[in-house]
Scaffold this motif. Structure first.
Motif, PDB file in Angstrom:
ATOM      1  N   GLY A  36     -69.523 -27.537 -50.020  1.00  0.00           N
ATOM      2  CA  GLY A  36     -69.535 -26.438 -50.991  1.00  0.00           C
ATOM      3  C   GLY A  36     -68.416 -25.454 -50.681  1.00  0.00           C
ATOM      4  O   GLY A  36     -67.482 -25.766 -49.925  1.00  0.00           O
ATOM      5  N   ASP A  37     -68.540 -24.242 -51.215  1.00  0.00           N
ATOM      6  CA  ASP A  37     -67.459 -23.255 -51.116  1.00  0.00           C
ATOM      7  C   ASP A  37     -67.088 -22.955 -49.667  1.00  0.00           C
ATOM      8  O   ASP A  37     -67.890 -22.416 -48.912  1.00  0.00           O
ATOM      9  N   VAL A  62     -70.212 -21.496 -47.339  1.00  0.00           N
ATOM     10  CA  VAL A  62     -71.279 -20.506 -47.522  1.00  0.00           C
ATOM     11  C   VAL A  62     -72.594 -21.047 -46.967  1.00  0.00           C
ATOM     12  O   VAL A  62     -73.308 -20.373 -46.246  1.00  0.00           O
ATOM     13  N   LYS A  63     -72.867 -22.304 -47.281  1.00  0.00           N
ATOM     14  CA  LYS A  63     -74.176 -22.884 -46.966  1.00  0.00           C
ATOM     15  C   LYS A  63     -74.224 -23.607 -45.620  1.00  0.00           C
ATOM     16  O   LYS A  63     -75.290 -23.779 -45.059  1.00  0.00           O
TER      17      LYS A  63
ATOM     18  N   LYS B  16     -76.811 -29.910 -58.188  1.00  0.00           N
ATOM     19  CA  LYS B  16     -76.999 -30.721 -56.978  1.00  0.00           C
ATOM     20  C   LYS B  16     -78.435 -30.488 -56.517  1.00  0.00           C
ATOM     21  O   LYS B  16     -78.806 -29.360 -56.204  1.00  0.00           O
ATOM     22  N   VAL B  27     -79.572 -26.703 -55.941  1.00  0.00           N
ATOM     23  CA  VAL B  27     -79.032 -25.747 -54.968  1.00  0.00           C
ATOM     24  C   VAL B  27     -77.749 -25.107 -55.502  1.00  0.00           C
ATOM     25  O   VAL B  27     -77.441 -23.962 -55.192  1.00  0.00           O
ATOM     26  N   GLN B  28     -77.008 -25.880 -56.301  1.00  0.00           N
ATOM     27  CA  GLN B  28     -75.814 -25.301 -56.948  1.00  0.00           C
ATOM     28  C   GLN B  28     -75.377 -26.157 -58.126  1.00  0.00           C
ATOM     29  O   GLN B  28     -75.721 -27.327 -58.223  1.00  0.00           O
ATOM     30  N   GLY B  31     -70.860 -24.067 -58.129  1.00  0.00           N
ATOM     31  CA  GLY B  31     -70.483 -23.607 -56.788  1.00  0.00           C
ATOM     32  C   GLY B  31     -71.085 -22.247 -56.522  1.00  0.00           C
ATOM     33  O   GLY B  31     -71.208 -21.419 -57.440  1.00  0.00           O
ATOM     34  N   ILE B  32     -71.477 -21.998 -55.286  1.00  0.00           N
ATOM     35  CA  ILE B  32     -72.207 -20.780 -54.951  1.00  0.00           C
ATOM     36  C   ILE B  32     -71.407 -19.523 -55.277  1.00  0.00           C
ATOM     37  O   ILE B  32     -71.916 -18.576 -55.876  1.00  0.00           O
ATOM     38  N   MET B  33     -70.113 -19.520 -54.912  1.00  0.00           N
ATOM     39  CA  MET B  33     -69.292 -18.318 -55.138  1.00  0.00           C
ATOM     40  C   MET B  33     -69.198 -17.989 -56.629  1.00  0.00           C
ATOM     41  O   MET B  33     -69.367 -16.837 -57.026  1.00  0.00           O
ATOM     42  N   LEU B 223     -80.215 -22.359 -56.062  1.00  0.00           N
ATOM     43  CA  LEU B 223     -80.843 -21.680 -54.922  1.00  0.00           C
ATOM     44  C   LEU B 223     -79.820 -21.109 -53.944  1.00  0.00           C
ATOM     45  O   LEU B 223     -80.090 -20.124 -53.262  1.00  0.00           O
ATOM     46  N   GLY B 224     -78.642 -21.723 -53.865  1.00  0.00           N
ATOM     47  CA  GLY B 224     -77.602 -21.248 -52.945  1.00  0.00           C
ATOM     48  C   GLY B 224     -77.192 -19.828 -53.277  1.00  0.00           C
ATOM     49  O   GLY B 224     -77.171 -18.939 -52.403  1.00  0.00           O
TER      50      GLY B 224
END
Lengths: 126, 359
Positions: A36-37, A62-63, B16, B27-28, B31-33, B223-224
């Motif tokens: 991820g990021d 991040v995760k 995902k 969870v994403q 992307g989380i950002m 969730l991220g």
């Protein structure tokens, strides 16, 4: 997902591009997707000797956090400063601007032990 | 593994999927950002249908809830919601939760997904037989619509005046043709709503919200980003920051623990903790170097272990490592310097007041 044919791969999801006695190392598109990021990357200093299978740096997303394992033995010749300011390049261009280090190979024959693109694709399909 | 009514939608949207609290959850997506920024700057939608909804009704419902939770339920009036927690006799936290007063003698209790069975058993055990107590978790869908554009998005779908609902209040109204609870609550620190409705209408409601929010760039959030958003606000996550081994006074939940309300489970222990002062406290920490603190990392002061990180992340808004964790009371004051053992490297941090993100 894109996996260039001219690269060699490790089971830990690094890639290496060989040009003469220099190998450029990064992480695969699959690896960046799983992480991820990415927010920080810790890389070794120039001149550091690294060995096959040894951790040479870390990637903080991040995760999750992940070590970087060297596909080859050699000496660090160059590190990518651009990704330290813009770590998202590893997510966006994992084989191009997202490369991590360049290594002067100690033993060019070692590369034969690495996975080719088909073997790597099989590995991640599991 | 259970699925919410939105599982197919998550998959189609590129979510995902990971196991969480007994459910398969996204969870994403993008992307989380990016998702984090969507909620801070526009509007995002979280499927939180995995959370549990219990309903307590009858003349004895209020005394029952007063006994089993730490906040003062008698302060609720119909249309108001309250953040609270349940404790074991030793003060350890069973769960943190929301109580909605639906009408006189009628309440909805919202609990964490991973604790539904445990909470149900615990509450059943203390529930007087005169109280009608029901678990409607599987039949209830819950979406959180959060962000500065959430009001404009949701107002298109209902004649109820959403701008007049104060924080921690709710209305029972019709939105997109479906009767539901529309609540001015959330876990992000942004303007936002949480809506509770029958699972059969899941897809219809989801699509209506996404059509309404399209012009604002609405997006699904996993969730991220839920975790990074709540952590920037210093909100506790059960299982990380609070659990059966921590009590509300230590966990920074003294503000919801109403010792003067009368008898309730764990009151004697919590009174003692408050009187003596907790030996450890849940604090916020801001890092001074490039590093990401994570759950379980040790906290150090002068070479000695003085605590542990319970939640940590890279704050997408502040662009810094932030953490919450328990630290011995001697090191817990705001402004204290501390070190975080980040995989063998000691990183300097300062204890800061929560929330991290001052709005």
């Amino acid at each position: 997902m894109n996996f260039p044919e001219n690269l060699k791969y490790t089971k830990d999801h690094e890639w290496i591009r060989i040009e003469g006695n220099v190998g450029t190392i990064g992480i695969t598109e699959y690896a960046q997707g799983e992480l991820g990021d990415i927010v920080f990357i810790e890389l070794p200093s120039i001149g550091k000797k690294i060995e096959t299978g040894q951790a040479f740096g870390t990637v903080e997303a991040v995760k999750a956090v992940s070590d970087l394992y060297s596909p080859v033995t050699g000496e660090v010749k160059e590190v990518n400063k651009e990704i330290q300011d813009s770590p998202e390049l590893v997510n966006k261009e994992s084989y191009e601007r997202g490369w991590m280090i360049k290594v002067t190979l100690a033993n060019a024959d070692e590369v034969k032990n690495l996975l080719d693109v088909d073997a790597y694709k099989k590995l991640i399909a599991k | 593994m259970k699925r919410t009514p939105f599982f197919d939608i998550h998959q189609k949207a590129g979510g995902k999927i990971v196991p969480f609290g007994g459910y398969e959850m996204p969870v994403q997506y993008a992307g989380i950002m990016e998702e984090h920024k969507t909620v801070r700057n526009a509007v995002g939608v979280f499927d939180v249908s995995h959370m549990g909804e219990f309903f307590a009704a009858g003349a004895q419902a209020l005394p029952f809830l007063q006994k089993i939770t730490v906040n003062d339920v008698s302060k609720l009036t119909p249309g108001k919601a309250q953040y609270s927690a349940m404790c074991y006799e030793d003060g350890g936290i069973v769960d943190d939760l929301l109580i909605y007063m639906l009408a006189e003698n009628s309440y909805m209790i919202v609990v964490n997904a991973s604790n539904i069975d445990k909470d149900w058993e615990w509450m059943k055990k203390h529930c007087p037989s005169e109280v009608t107590f029901e678990n409607k978790s599987d039949g209830t869908a819950l979406l959180a619509v959060q962000g500065p554009k959430s009001l404009l998005t949701m107002q298109k779908l209902t004649s109820a005046d959403l701008s007049s609902i104060p924080y921690y209040h709710f209305v029972q109204g019709n939105l997109a043709g479906i009767d539901m609870i529309i609540s001015r609550t959330g876990y992000t620190g942004e303007l936002g709503f949480e809506i509770y409705f029958d699972v059969r209408h899941g897809e219809k409601i989801w699509n209506a919200i996404f059509d309404a929010g399209k012009e604002f760039g609405i997006a699904p959030i996993g969730l991220g980003a839920r975790d990074t958003l709540r952590l920037e606000m210093g909100y506790c996550l059960y299982g990380n920051d609070i659990d059966q081994t921590t009590n509300p006074i230590e966990g920074g939940l003294g503000w919801i623990t109403k010792l003067a309300k009368g008898e309730f489970i764990a009151k004697p222990v919590l009174e003692r903790t408050k009187a003596d002062g907790p030996k450890r406290k849940l604090v916020g920490m801001m890092l001074h170097e490039k590093a990401v603190p994570r759950h379980g990392y040790p906290l150090m002061a002068s070479g000695a272990n003085v605590g542990v990180v319970t939640s940590g992340t890279f704050s997408p808004t502040l662009e810094k490592g932030i953490a919450m964790g328990y630290v011995n009371a001697a090191h817990a004051s705001i402004g204290s310097k501390i070190q975080i053992d980040v995989r063998g490297k000691f990183i300097d941090a300062t204890i800061v007041a929560l929330p991290f993100l001052k709005k």
